[in-house]
Motif scaffolding. Sequence first.
Motif, mmCIF file in Angstrom:
data_model
loop_
_atom_site.group_PDB
_atom_site.id
_atom_site.type_symbol
_atom_site.label_atom_id
_atom_site.label_comp_id
_atom_site.label_asym_id
_atom_site.label_seq_id
_atom_site.Cartn_x
_atom_site.Cartn_y
_atom_site.Cartn_z
ATOM 1 N N GLU A 1 -4.519 -32.203 -1.013
ATOM 2 C CA GLU A 1 -5.626 -33.008 -1.527
ATOM 3 C C GLU A 1 -5.472 -33.108 -3.042
ATOM 4 O OE1 GLU A 1 -8.537 -34.250 -0.064
ATOM 5 O OE2 GLU A 1 -7.820 -33.889 1.957
ATOM 6 N N TYR B 1 -21.006 -27.043 2.735
ATOM 7 C CA TYR B 1 -19.907 -26.237 3.277
ATOM 8 C C TYR B 1 -20.534 -25.025 3.968
ATOM 9 C CZ TYR B 1 -16.899 -29.225 0.488
ATOM 10 O OH TYR B 1 -16.247 -30.322 -0.028
ATOM 11 N N ARG C 1 -15.766 -24.458 6.035
ATOM 12 C CA ARG C 1 -16.772 -25.419 6.493
ATOM 13 C C ARG C 1 -16.761 -25.407 8.023
ATOM 14 N NH1 ARG C 1 -16.184 -31.490 4.743
ATOM 15 N NH2 ARG C 1 -17.663 -30.986 3.073
ATOM 16 N N GLN D 1 -12.976 -25.612 9.237
ATOM 17 C CA GLN D 1 -11.849 -25.865 8.343
ATOM 18 C C GLN D 1 -11.877 -24.860 7.199
ATOM 19 O OE1 GLN D 1 -12.792 -30.232 7.850
ATOM 20 N NE2 GLN D 1 -10.561 -30.361 7.717
ATOM 21 N N PHE E 1 -10.850 -24.474 3.129
ATOM 22 C CA PHE E 1 -10.565 -25.246 1.921
ATOM 23 C C PHE E 1 -10.175 -24.306 0.790
ATOM 24 C CE2 PHE E 1 -13.192 -28.038 4.361
ATOM 25 C CZ PHE E 1 -12.906 -29.337 3.970
ATOM 26 N N SER E 2 -9.269 -24.764 -0.058
ATOM 27 C CA SER E 2 -8.991 -24.097 -1.328
ATOM 28 C C SER E 2 -9.366 -25.069 -2.449
ATOM 29 C CB SER E 2 -7.516 -23.723 -1.454
ATOM 30 O OG SER E 2 -7.266 -23.160 -2.725
ATOM 31 N N PRO F 1 -10.819 -30.185 -4.100
ATOM 32 C CA PRO F 1 -10.025 -29.555 -3.042
ATOM 33 C C PRO F 1 -8.527 -29.636 -3.346
ATOM 34 C CG PRO F 1 -10.867 -31.660 -2.294
ATOM 35 C CD PRO F 1 -11.484 -31.413 -3.630
ATOM 36 N N TRP G 1 -6.185 -27.963 -1.243
ATOM 37 C CA TRP G 1 -5.680 -28.210 0.109
ATOM 38 C C TRP G 1 -6.766 -27.839 1.108
ATOM 39 C CZ3 TRP G 1 -6.176 -23.755 2.769
ATOM 40 C CH2 TRP G 1 -5.936 -22.529 2.119
ATOM 41 N N ARG G 2 -6.594 -28.310 2.309
ATOM 42 C CA ARG G 2 -7.497 -27.945 3.392
ATOM 43 C C ARG G 2 -6.695 -27.872 4.679
ATOM 44 N NH1 ARG G 2 -10.882 -33.600 4.299
ATOM 45 N NH2 ARG G 2 -9.113 -34.859 4.997
ATOM 46 N N THR G 3 -7.180 -27.127 5.633
ATOM 47 C CA THR G 3 -6.530 -27.062 6.930
ATOM 48 C C THR G 3 -7.048 -28.168 7.820
ATOM 49 O OG1 THR G 3 -8.211 -25.629 7.913
ATOM 50 C CG2 THR G 3 -6.398 -24.544 6.769
ATOM 51 N N LYS H 1 -8.712 -29.214 11.462
ATOM 52 C CA LYS H 1 -9.840 -28.575 12.131
ATOM 53 C C LYS H 1 -9.370 -27.537 13.138
ATOM 54 C CE LYS H 1 -13.155 -32.326 11.524
ATOM 55 N NZ LYS H 1 -14.008 -33.340 12.188
#
Length: 547
Positions: free
Chosen positions: A205, A418, A462, A481, A483-484, A494, A496-498, A500
């Motif tokens: 992201e 979140y 989240r 999910q 988030f970093s 953000p 990065w995020r994973t 779901k």
Amino acid sequence: MRTIRFALTAALLFALFPAALGAKTLAIIPFKVHADRDVAFMADGIYDMLSARLNRPGELEVKPRAAVERGIAAVPGGFAEARAPEIARALGVDFLLFGSLTVLGEGVSLDAKAIEAAGGRPPLSFSEQSAELGGIISRVNRMAGEIQAALLGKPAAAKAGGAPSPAAAPQPAPPADTQAHPEKLFRRQGGLAPEDRPSPFVSEEGGGGIELSPRFWRSAAFKQLFNGLALADVDGDGKTETVIATPEGVLVYRMEQGRFHQVHDLRKENQGLPAALDVADVNGNGRPEIFVTALSATRRAVSSYVLEHDGQGFRRVAANLPHYFRVCRTPERGAVLLGQEHRPGSPHSNRIHELIWKNGRYEPEVAVSVPIALNVLGMAFADLRGEHKEETIAFDRDDFIRIFAPGGAEEWKSTEKYGGSTLYFAAGRADQGDVENPVYLPMRLLPWGPGADGKGRLLVVRNHDWSGRRLERMRSYQESQIFSFFWDGLGLAPEWRTRKITGAIRDFAVGDFTNDGKKSFVAAVVLEEGHVIGTDPKSVVIALEFK
């Protein structure tokens, strides 16, 4: 002469058919199905596949399904796991196999247990998952091989990852390929990315940053709710333990040599309903304390306690404390214990203090300066700008993230919600029509880093509510999910995020989960709350390894 002839005949039969005389017998109970649609065809197909692949004439003989169902129908009360050995004896078999089939979206999970009628060894647990409905077929074959090897006492064939099967583990154990992708939790198309490409589980992201390794692990399912999780060496053996809070109390597990097993059961020390957990050496004696935030049985008061290992076993350092606890780890000061004394009516209304060990107890020292009512469970300190300044980060009561300057002034507020937990405090009824007025407790915020730019990062979860949080008093989460976030000069962005994940993340930590010197993101994931009549709670532990 007749006696001699009989003896010779018996000896010949033993010589020709030794296996038949020593064959084990197995009954398979039709698996319980948890699905969002009718998948009876799949359950029947899996039953037939297991029956065919487990049946080995002369070694392991599977009782016909019709005979098993007639036998179960004749048992008062039907099948119950607690009575499995008794039911196996009633069916006249050596082993009983039962379990569950879970289908959510395209993800499939098959969990099974084998019980010995004689009760001579603990239950054997088996688990397989697939990201696609069709993919479960090959995994049923693999599970059948593991079950067969375990029941007959033979070595199982290695899985695709090359690791042996852990079928004989007495505790609920993960699949032997401990770094395989847990498809049920991380659903997506295709397989894992090659090692020289970013993980398909991570979506970049904007700012790029670290690349997460595509190595994942998940435990077998536990029939318990996991309310809190922490990583620390709590018994002084030099190894990291995974400390888990359940509604019944605290359990301590350890991952070593690919096996996740229980090492301590502290439930006899429990009081109330544990809702959060943290670990840190606050009293300075070199042994970390386990801080358990516990609600009363009515959820209208707080009765927390603290446990510590004294070299021989665990004991209570403090009990019946009216505090919510949260340990914040800071770059400059190390672990800081925050406490918030409960005030009747709301978990957000009282002041938050840093606590120190003084005069044999945890006493408030410095008040945390924030301009709004917050709960300490959703609070952390972090240096997000890389300026060696501790900012206060917190979830407000509506699950927006807020950042406060060292002096207390608010600097930033997220535009999206979140966190999201189903753990709640039972507040007074707002009107006469209310059955209950739940005030939900916030989730953990976890600072980590710094990154290559010298700035700290913030790990946030989240949980996705099926109603989009339009029904605030009734929460139900099926996906989550990770988030970093990093500070981009204007606010949190953000990094990065994973993708779901199936299930709701209840709590998480970062540490040396596998005791190999590498840090992992570890989370307690609730798959089933167990509130619906006839369903059991179900939780798993997952781990994502950082490169």
